[in-house]
Design a protein around this motif. Sequence first.
Motif, PDB file in Angstrom:
ATOM      1  N   TYR A  59      -0.258  47.826  52.904  1.00 19.96           N
ATOM      2  CA  TYR A  59      -1.440  48.066  53.732  1.00 19.96           C
ATOM      3  C   TYR A  59      -2.397  46.888  53.665  1.00 19.96           C
ATOM      4  CZ  TYR A  59      -0.259  53.054  53.945  1.00 19.96           C
ATOM      5  OH  TYR A  59       0.366  54.254  54.163  1.00 19.96           O
ATOM      6  N   ALA A  60      -3.081  46.636  54.787  1.00 19.37           N
ATOM      7  CA  ALA A  60      -4.164  45.660  54.789  1.00 19.37           C
ATOM      8  C   ALA A  60      -5.362  46.259  54.076  1.00 19.37           C
ATOM      9  CB  ALA A  60      -4.528  45.294  56.226  1.00 19.37           C
ATOM     10  N   HIS A  61      -5.970  45.493  53.192  1.00 23.68           N
ATOM     11  CA  HIS A  61      -7.156  45.992  52.494  1.00 23.68           C
ATOM     12  C   HIS A  61      -8.367  45.884  53.414  1.00 23.68           C
ATOM     13  CE1 HIS A  61      -9.703  47.184  49.278  1.00 23.68           C
ATOM     14  NE2 HIS A  61     -10.323  46.018  49.176  1.00 23.68           N
ATOM     15  N   ALA A  62      -9.188  46.907  53.432  1.00 24.26           N
ATOM     16  CA  ALA A  62     -10.382  46.947  54.269  1.00 24.26           C
ATOM     17  C   ALA A  62     -11.449  47.759  53.543  1.00 24.26           C
ATOM     18  CB  ALA A  62     -10.054  47.591  55.619  1.00 24.26           C
ATOM     19  N   PRO A  63     -12.729  47.586  53.912  1.00 25.18           N
ATOM     20  CA  PRO A  63     -13.819  48.285  53.219  1.00 25.18           C
ATOM     21  C   PRO A  63     -13.670  49.804  53.228  1.00 25.18           C
ATOM     22  CG  PRO A  63     -14.700  46.536  54.599  1.00 25.18           C
ATOM     23  CD  PRO A  63     -13.247  46.641  54.929  1.00 25.18           C
ATOM     24  N   PHE A  64     -13.043  50.369  54.266  1.00 28.83           N
ATOM     25  CA  PHE A  64     -12.916  51.824  54.361  1.00 28.83           C
ATOM     26  C   PHE A  64     -11.624  52.342  53.726  1.00 28.83           C
ATOM     27  CE2 PHE A  64     -11.987  49.645  58.390  1.00 28.83           C
ATOM     28  CZ  PHE A  64     -10.614  49.860  58.479  1.00 28.83           C
ATOM     29  N   MET A  65     -10.853  51.459  53.096  1.00 29.93           N
ATOM     30  CA  MET A  65      -9.629  51.868  52.402  1.00 29.93           C
ATOM     31  C   MET A  65      -9.940  52.069  50.926  1.00 29.93           C
ATOM     32  SD  MET A  65      -7.150  51.879  54.717  1.00 29.93           S
ATOM     33  CE  MET A  65      -5.529  51.460  54.100  1.00 29.93           C
ATOM     34  N   THR A  66      -9.635  53.244  50.403  1.00 29.20           N
ATOM     35  CA  THR A  66      -9.905  53.572  48.999  1.00 29.20           C
ATOM     36  C   THR A  66      -8.643  53.404  48.172  1.00 29.20           C
ATOM     37  OG1 THR A  66     -11.553  55.206  49.678  1.00 29.20           O
ATOM     38  CG2 THR A  66     -10.745  55.349  47.408  1.00 29.20           C
ATOM     39  N   LEU A  67      -8.722  52.572  47.143  1.00 29.65           N
ATOM     40  CA  LEU A  67      -7.568  52.345  46.279  1.00 29.65           C
ATOM     41  C   LEU A  67      -7.386  53.516  45.314  1.00 29.65           C
ATOM     42  CD1 LEU A  67      -7.978  48.566  45.356  1.00 29.65           C
ATOM     43  CD2 LEU A  67      -6.568  49.561  47.152  1.00 29.65           C
ATOM     44  N   ILE A  68      -6.137  53.841  45.048  1.00 29.41           N
ATOM     45  CA  ILE A  68      -5.787  54.849  44.059  1.00 29.41           C
ATOM     46  C   ILE A  68      -5.544  54.135  42.736  1.00 29.41           C
ATOM     47  CG2 ILE A  68      -4.079  56.619  43.440  1.00 29.41           C
ATOM     48  CD1 ILE A  68      -3.574  57.009  46.429  1.00 29.41           C
ATOM     49  N   GLU A  69      -5.763  54.833  41.640  1.00 28.86           N
ATOM     50  CA  GLU A  69      -5.591  54.237  40.316  1.00 28.86           C
ATOM     51  C   GLU A  69      -4.212  53.585  40.203  1.00 28.86           C
ATOM     52  OE1 GLU A  69      -5.770  55.491  35.577  1.00 28.86           O
ATOM     53  OE2 GLU A  69      -6.168  56.982  37.127  1.00 28.86           O
ATOM     54  N   GLY A  70      -4.210  52.347  39.755  1.00 30.91           N
ATOM     55  CA  GLY A  70      -2.971  51.609  39.606  1.00 30.91           C
ATOM     56  C   GLY A  70      -2.679  50.663  40.752  1.00 30.91           C
ATOM     57  N   GLU A  71      -3.368  50.842  41.875  1.00 27.97           N
ATOM     58  CA  GLU A  71      -3.160  49.961  43.019  1.00 27.97           C
ATOM     59  C   GLU A  71      -4.028  48.712  42.880  1.00 27.97           C
ATOM     60  OE1 GLU A  71      -2.078  53.354  46.404  1.00 27.97           O
ATOM     61  OE2 GLU A  71      -4.086  52.458  46.358  1.00 27.97           O
ATOM     62  N   THR A  72      -3.475  47.575  43.216  1.00 24.05           N
ATOM     63  CA  THR A  72      -4.209  46.315  43.112  1.00 24.05           C
ATOM     64  C   THR A  72      -4.087  45.537  44.419  1.00 24.05           C
ATOM     65  OG1 THR A  72      -2.255  45.203  42.179  1.00 24.05           O
ATOM     66  CG2 THR A  72      -3.851  46.134  40.622  1.00 24.05           C
ATOM     67  N   VAL A  73      -5.114  44.756  44.691  1.00 19.62           N
ATOM     68  CA  VAL A  73      -5.137  43.937  45.906  1.00 19.62           C
ATOM     69  C   VAL A  73      -4.602  42.553  45.585  1.00 19.62           C
ATOM     70  CG1 VAL A  73      -6.602  42.899  47.670  1.00 19.62           C
ATOM     71  CG2 VAL A  73      -7.094  45.207  46.836  1.00 19.62           C
TER      72      VAL A  73
END
Length: 300
Positions: free
Chosen positions: A223-237
């Motif tokens: 997924y493209a990272h964006a301000p309205f995208m919430t990361l789940i624990e363990g996910e990194t950009v």
Amino acid sequence: MDYKVPYLKQLELEAIYIFREAVSQCENPALLFSGGKDSIVMVHLAKKAFWPGKIPFPLVHIDTGHNFEETLTFRDELVKLHGHNLVVGSVEESIKNGEAHEEVGPKASRNALQSITLMSTIENNKYDCLFGGARRDEEKARAKERFFSHRDAFGQWEPKNQRPELWSLYNGRKNPDEHFRVFPLSNWTELDVWEYIRSEGIEIPSLYFSHKREVFKREGVIYAHAPFMTLIEGETVERVSVRFRTIGDVTCTGAVESTASTLEEVINEIKASRVTERGTRIDDKRSEAAMEDRKKQGYF
């Protein structure tokens, strides 16, 4: 047109015929425009169909508020360059006025809410025909659909009640408040679209070519990272070279890792790919019948 690939000419002529046939039967048509490659090809074909006049209907874009900036920029530049009439339906406005209710949680998406905004846009503008860029090779529910797809007064599609289309004859008769979705690209494949883009020299958004972008991975999808995208624990950009095969709402559109930066490289990559075009669209994976259910609710 590159006549070394004559089947493209046949597909082009078929699409032009569908455009003209639908306009001859409908009173107030419009073209659904997402800013993706298929809808861009649709605009190109519509220009050919009605040349030397202008396209005799507006482009309708349903803006989720979570679109790629590159898509919106391309849309506005295209409209300005060619003088097209653009109508924008806003999902954000549908949420604000209580017509739609936003999903919550890290996997929330506004993609499904487009149907609500689309139906409001159809009703407000009294459209009786909407051209869409859907193709039968995209997804199993798409494969069931005819060129002229009848929708009832609630925008619903019933696959069991589709009308026969023998000898290229199309039945556009409808009751008040009903409308048609018309798909001139039904017999095209993803590769056909790309070959046609190359043949005609059609400009497309930079998202379709390899570029460095901040992304994260979730359930095997990039997924493209964006301000309205919430990361789940363990996910990194991370910053990765990616491109997109299909363009929709940022929250449901996956990318593919790629170094294809030219049309030739993209076409060769598609020829070698074993993953379908919508294989990275998470909205299609919510259930086995996700697309068909959404189409019955008024989806594109």
